[in-house]
Design an enzyme around this catalytic site. Sequence first.
Site, PDB file in Angstrom:
ATOM      1  N   GLY A   3       0.855  -1.194   0.000  1.00  0.00           N
ATOM      2  CA  GLY A   3       0.000   0.000   0.000  1.00  0.00           C
ATOM      3  C   GLY A   3       0.888   1.240   0.000  1.00  0.00           C
ATOM      4  N   ILE A   7       2.501   2.949   2.430  1.00  0.00           N
ATOM      5  CA  ILE A   7       3.779   2.943   3.166  1.00  0.00           C
ATOM      6  C   ILE A   7       4.728   1.911   2.566  1.00  0.00           C
ATOM      7  CG2 ILE A   7       4.879   2.660   5.433  1.00  0.00           C
ATOM      8  CD1 ILE A   7       2.231   3.688   6.695  1.00  0.00           C
ATOM      9  N   SER A  58       1.128  -8.802  -1.799  1.00  0.00           N
ATOM     10  CA  SER A  58       0.061  -7.884  -1.463  1.00  0.00           C
ATOM     11  C   SER A  58      -1.244  -8.429  -2.010  1.00  0.00           C
ATOM     12  CB  SER A  58       0.346  -6.535  -2.130  1.00  0.00           C
ATOM     13  OG  SER A  58      -0.108  -5.481  -1.351  1.00  0.00           O
ATOM     14  N   ARG A  59      -2.353  -8.053  -1.356  1.00  0.00           N
ATOM     15  CA  ARG A  59      -3.663  -8.495  -1.819  1.00  0.00           C
ATOM     16  C   ARG A  59      -3.892  -8.065  -3.270  1.00  0.00           C
ATOM     17  NH1 ARG A  59      -8.177  -6.211   1.898  1.00  0.00           N
ATOM     18  NH2 ARG A  59      -7.174  -4.431   0.941  1.00  0.00           N
ATOM     19  N   THR A  73       7.206  -1.924  11.070  1.00  0.00           N
ATOM     20  CA  THR A  73       6.753  -0.579  11.465  1.00  0.00           C
ATOM     21  C   THR A  73       5.223  -0.503  11.357  1.00  0.00           C
ATOM     22  OG1 THR A  73       7.105   0.156   9.183  1.00  0.00           O
ATOM     23  CG2 THR A  73       8.855   0.650  10.766  1.00  0.00           C
ATOM     24  N   ARG A  77       2.113  -3.104  12.699  1.00  0.00           N
ATOM     25  CA  ARG A  77       1.487  -3.395  13.994  1.00  0.00           C
ATOM     26  C   ARG A  77       2.138  -4.646  14.552  1.00  0.00           C
ATOM     27  NH1 ARG A  77       0.104   1.079  13.952  1.00  0.00           N
ATOM     28  NH2 ARG A  77      -2.009   1.969  14.129  1.00  0.00           N
ATOM     29  N   GLU A  82       1.929  -3.565  23.178  1.00  0.00           N
ATOM     30  CA  GLU A  82       2.498  -2.250  23.476  1.00  0.00           C
ATOM     31  C   GLU A  82       1.876  -1.613  24.696  1.00  0.00           C
ATOM     32  OE1 GLU A  82       2.681   0.623  20.163  1.00  0.00           O
ATOM     33  OE2 GLU A  82       3.283  -1.096  18.959  1.00  0.00           O
ATOM     34  N   HIS A 142       7.570   2.960  18.903  1.00  0.00           N
ATOM     35  CA  HIS A 142       6.463   3.332  18.000  1.00  0.00           C
ATOM     36  C   HIS A 142       6.538   4.811  17.575  1.00  0.00           C
ATOM     37  CE1 HIS A 142       2.112   2.095  16.806  1.00  0.00           C
ATOM     38  NE2 HIS A 142       2.634   2.927  15.914  1.00  0.00           N
ATOM     39  N   ILE A 143       7.637   5.134  16.888  1.00  0.00           N
ATOM     40  CA  ILE A 143       7.859   6.535  16.477  1.00  0.00           C
ATOM     41  C   ILE A 143       7.735   6.721  14.962  1.00  0.00           C
ATOM     42  CG2 ILE A 143       9.307   7.184  18.451  1.00  0.00           C
ATOM     43  CD1 ILE A 143      11.763   6.757  16.518  1.00  0.00           C
ATOM     44  N   GLY A 144       7.126   5.739  14.284  1.00  0.00           N
ATOM     45  CA  GLY A 144       7.061   5.794  12.809  1.00  0.00           C
ATOM     46  C   GLY A 144       6.614   7.142  12.263  1.00  0.00           C
TER      47      GLY A 144
HETATM   48  C1  GLV Z   1       0.609   4.714  13.586  1.00  0.00           C
HETATM   49  O1  GLV Z   1       1.013   3.673  13.966  1.00  0.00           O
HETATM   50  C2  GLV Z   1      -0.532   4.863  12.754  1.00  0.00           C
HETATM   51  O2  GLV Z   1      -1.262   3.893  12.483  1.00  0.00           O
HETATM   52  O3  GLV Z   1      -0.782   5.993  12.322  1.00  0.00           O
END
Ligand code: GLV
Length: 331
Positions: free
Chosen positions: A157, A159, A178-179, A237, A239, A268, A286-288
């Site tokens: 997708g 990202i 990917s789907r 990055t 889930r 988390e 979790h700083i993406g």
């Molecule tokens: C962050 O993890 C988001 O889903 O925006």
Amino acid sequence: MPPKPRVYITAPIMETGISPLRSRAGIEVYSGPLPMPRQMLLDKASKADALLCILSDQIDQAFFDACPNLGIVSQHAVGYNNIDLAAASRAGVWITNTPGVLTEATADVAWALILAISRRVVEADSVMRSGGYTTWEPQFMLGADIYGKTLGILGAGRIGSAVARRSVGWRMKVLYHSRSQNPEMEKELQATRVDFSRLLQESDFLSVHLPLTKDTHHLIGAEEIARMKSTAFLINTARGPIIDEAALVTALQEIRIAGAGLDVYENEPKMMPGLKELENAILLPHIGSSTIHTREEMARVAGENILCYLQGKRPLSIVNPEVLPPAIASS
Ligand code: GLV
């Protein structure tokens, strides 16, 4: 004059998300320790017309039962696995997210992990700080190459595509699973769509970019890790629960793969026992999407979704479009 609608915000967010709402709504922002306590969330949201929430808030059936006045829950994130979408739709509540605006920042963090884990950047920094660099040595801190290697993208997708695009400078071969097909990625990067098994077997860097759903929960477990190259790195990055974290810890302890770069975790903010002792893992909190501009944009989109709702318009990024809330249905 009718009273102003009430908007409740479950965490301090960037002002870009709040200022457009000020003249139209009574706004209250939770400012205590996060995540907001459950009972308080229910109490506050039950009196609100619109809620702006974050990914650590559990928005479930009991929540909707307690909040009959709500017309919209605006999630300040692209992922919304903390929200029971079916319950929202049954309750006639729109759920919105913030797609698009965090793509590049998150792709950068995936690459930060790729670079840092393969070249042992975090380990090297602590060697330096602890006085471990005493002389230059030909076989000191040997890492792995990225140039010319195979990048596997799980979920092509927004990202996933942005992560793949960044690989051009490293002249990587790009595989994706990917789907749906991603014709742009195939055209621009000569990326090849492969089945999951081939992605696991051939990737030198396997980067996860799927949403968390029932189908993707523990998609990567012991068996899948066993099919990866022993020299491969796993990057997440997206889930945490997409990877069986206990299986990953075991695989890393036994050095069945070369390493992992993680920004997300199964429970988390807790970490699986054993994870933090591993030298072949890099762990980020979790700083993406955590850049100033990106968080301003996420807040802006989350605020605009609420503004649209308050103005009787369709919000911009609805994830349960089947819902027709009363405000719109009756107009
Ligand atoms: C962050 O993890 C988001 O889903 O925006």
